[in-house]
Scaffold this motif. Structure first.
Motif, mmCIF file in Angstrom:
data_model
loop_
_atom_site.group_PDB
_atom_site.id
_atom_site.type_symbol
_atom_site.label_atom_id
_atom_site.label_comp_id
_atom_site.label_asym_id
_atom_site.label_seq_id
_atom_site.Cartn_x
_atom_site.Cartn_y
_atom_site.Cartn_z
ATOM 1 N N GLN A 9 23.498 -34.548 -18.610
ATOM 2 C CA GLN A 9 22.747 -34.820 -17.321
ATOM 3 C C GLN A 9 21.685 -33.857 -17.811
ATOM 4 O O GLN A 9 21.355 -32.720 -18.076
ATOM 5 C CB GLN A 9 24.595 -33.528 -16.596
ATOM 6 N N SER A 44 20.125 -29.555 -14.680
ATOM 7 C CA SER A 44 20.637 -29.214 -14.038
ATOM 8 C C SER A 44 20.580 -28.024 -13.794
ATOM 9 O O SER A 44 19.380 -27.180 -14.747
ATOM 10 C CB SER A 44 21.443 -29.380 -15.212
ATOM 11 N N TRP A 87 43.138 -28.306 -11.644
ATOM 12 C CA TRP A 87 41.496 -28.502 -10.696
ATOM 13 C C TRP A 87 40.646 -28.707 -11.532
ATOM 14 O O TRP A 87 39.421 -29.148 -10.611
ATOM 15 C CB TRP A 87 40.956 -27.030 -9.885
ATOM 16 N N HIS A 114 37.504 -30.775 -12.794
ATOM 17 C CA HIS A 114 36.074 -31.752 -11.888
ATOM 18 C C HIS A 114 35.880 -32.753 -12.853
ATOM 19 O O HIS A 114 35.706 -33.918 -12.309
ATOM 20 C CB HIS A 114 35.202 -30.956 -11.358
ATOM 21 N N ASN A 115 35.676 -32.133 -14.812
ATOM 22 C CA ASN A 115 36.199 -33.342 -15.430
ATOM 23 C C ASN A 115 37.088 -34.041 -15.784
ATOM 24 O O ASN A 115 37.122 -33.468 -17.331
ATOM 25 C CB ASN A 115 34.614 -32.989 -16.114
ATOM 26 N N HIS A 119 36.820 -27.605 -5.491
ATOM 27 C CA HIS A 119 36.837 -28.266 -4.583
ATOM 28 C C HIS A 119 37.753 -29.414 -5.009
ATOM 29 O O HIS A 119 37.908 -29.068 -5.927
ATOM 30 C CB HIS A 119 34.700 -28.507 -4.703
ATOM 31 N N ARG A 120 36.851 -30.576 -4.612
ATOM 32 C CA ARG A 120 37.871 -32.073 -4.644
ATOM 33 C C ARG A 120 37.904 -33.392 -5.728
ATOM 34 O O ARG A 120 37.998 -33.743 -5.380
ATOM 35 C CB ARG A 120 38.757 -32.210 -3.313
ATOM 36 N N THR A 121 35.815 -32.564 -5.925
ATOM 37 C CA THR A 121 35.206 -33.757 -7.224
ATOM 38 C C THR A 121 36.479 -34.162 -8.047
ATOM 39 O O THR A 121 36.002 -35.510 -8.656
ATOM 40 C CB THR A 121 34.038 -32.833 -7.677
ATOM 41 N N GLY A 122 37.305 -33.834 -8.627
ATOM 42 C CA GLY A 122 37.606 -34.208 -9.641
ATOM 43 C C GLY A 122 38.526 -35.396 -9.217
ATOM 44 O O GLY A 122 39.090 -36.093 -9.893
ATOM 45 N N ARG A 125 39.011 -38.127 -7.326
ATOM 46 C CA ARG A 125 38.951 -38.603 -7.571
ATOM 47 C C ARG A 125 39.090 -39.864 -9.324
ATOM 48 O O ARG A 125 38.871 -40.831 -9.133
ATOM 49 C CB ARG A 125 37.398 -39.458 -7.061
ATOM 50 N N LYS A 126 37.985 -38.596 -9.516
ATOM 51 C CA LYS A 126 38.086 -38.827 -10.920
ATOM 52 C C LYS A 126 39.790 -39.389 -11.846
ATOM 53 O O LYS A 126 39.732 -39.587 -12.672
ATOM 54 C CB LYS A 126 37.993 -37.828 -12.757
#
Length: 300
Positions: A10, A13, A35, A37-38, A255-258, A260-261
């Motif tokens: 990335q 950053s 939780w 996110h990756n 947060h809910r970023t993960g 979808r993954k």
């Protein structure tokens, strides 16, 4: 030359250490934080992420799959299936519905990528951060990358939970300018129940680095119902305050970023019903750390 499994590099950053940084994400992690996110970082093998909304149902993935019994149409090769993570279906997919998480890169290949951002790193006081997953899960590769960065005068940081033998932590310390150290829970039983790993070694390595005079900044994920109760926050702050020279802490709100993954890996998101902490709750937690003498920041 030594190589390792990288699932993302990335650029630009700004939350992984000082200045503008290039963050190299290494695959593999001993923990299984719900939780995360990756989540594609957890397995030490390449994995396929499948975006169902992009799939046009052409079946090209099935035609190129090397397995005798190809996976069901429209389903990713998730951990626990027979998927080899070879990436043949990714190359064949015309709609880019499939993505391979995890590529074998040599030290030279990674350095070529991070060197491309050198001017931005230098002008901003930034550098290179190694994250994951857990970077120590690929210790020989991590050490070689750190040595290569040091040889070129790059500022280095490791984002870690500290799950590593002491000798590995000691070995990387001379080549690491900053440790971004995750601190989740002090209670040993609950830490194991939630993350899947004990925390005695993690806390011991953190104390070792503090006593050794290494530059440290703590990172505390704020997970409602897991570690945001007043008693948990105070326990974290008291332990952190006992460390020599550590006075910076970053709060990382859930947060809910993960989510979808997780879905793209064919896995259910374990914390689907959890509501992210409010700004008021985060401010209260930051204030509790400040009462113990910390400079506390809330990251996005």
């Amino acid at each position: 030359m030594l190589s390792g499994l990288v699932f993302n590099i990335q650029r630009f950053s700004v939350q992984d250490g000082p200045g503008i940084r290039t963050t190299v994400f290494l695959k593999g992690c001993p923990a299984a934080c719900p939780w995360c996110h990756n989540p594609e970082s957890q397995s030490s093998r390449p994995e396929i992420l499948f975006a169902e909304e992009r799939c046009i149902g052409c079946g090209q993935c099935l035609l190129v799959c090397p397995l005798t019994e190809a996976p069901a149409k429209g389903k990713p090769g998730a951990p626990g299936t027979r998927c080899l993570g070879c990436g043949a279906c990714v190359a064949a997919c015309p709609s880019e519905a499939r993505r391979l998480a995890g590529a074998s890169l040599s030290v030279a290949e990674v350095m070529r990528e991070v060197r491309a951002d050198r001017i931005f790193q230098e002008e901003s006081g930034g550098g290179v951060t190694f994250s994951g997953g857990e970077p120590f899960a690929q210790f020989p590769f991590l050490l070689a990358l750190l040595e290569a960065c040091r040889a070129e005068g790059m500022h280095t940081a490791i984002d870690t939970c500290g799950h590593a033998p002491r000798e590995h932590v000691r070995a990387v310390a001379p080549f690491t300018d900053l440790f971004l150290y995750d601190l989740k829970l002090i209670d040993a039983r609950r830490h194991r129940d939630v993350t899947g790993i004990p925390n005695a070694q993690l806390l011991a390595n953190l104390r070792f680095l503090a006593q050794s005079g290494g530059a440290l900044r703590l990172r505390v994920p704020v997970i409602p119902g897991v570690n945001d109760a007043a008693a948990d926050v105070d326990a974290l702050a008291r332990f952190a305050a006992s460390l020599d020279g550590v006075r910076g802490v970053d709060l990382l709100p859930f947060h809910r970023t993960g989510a979808r993954k997780f879905a793209r890996l064919g896995r259910a998101f374990p914390l689907a019903d959890i509501v992210p902490p409010s700004a008021e709750r985060l401010a209260d937690i930051a204030a509790r750390f400040r009462e113990h003498g910390f400079e506390a920041a809330i990251l996005g």
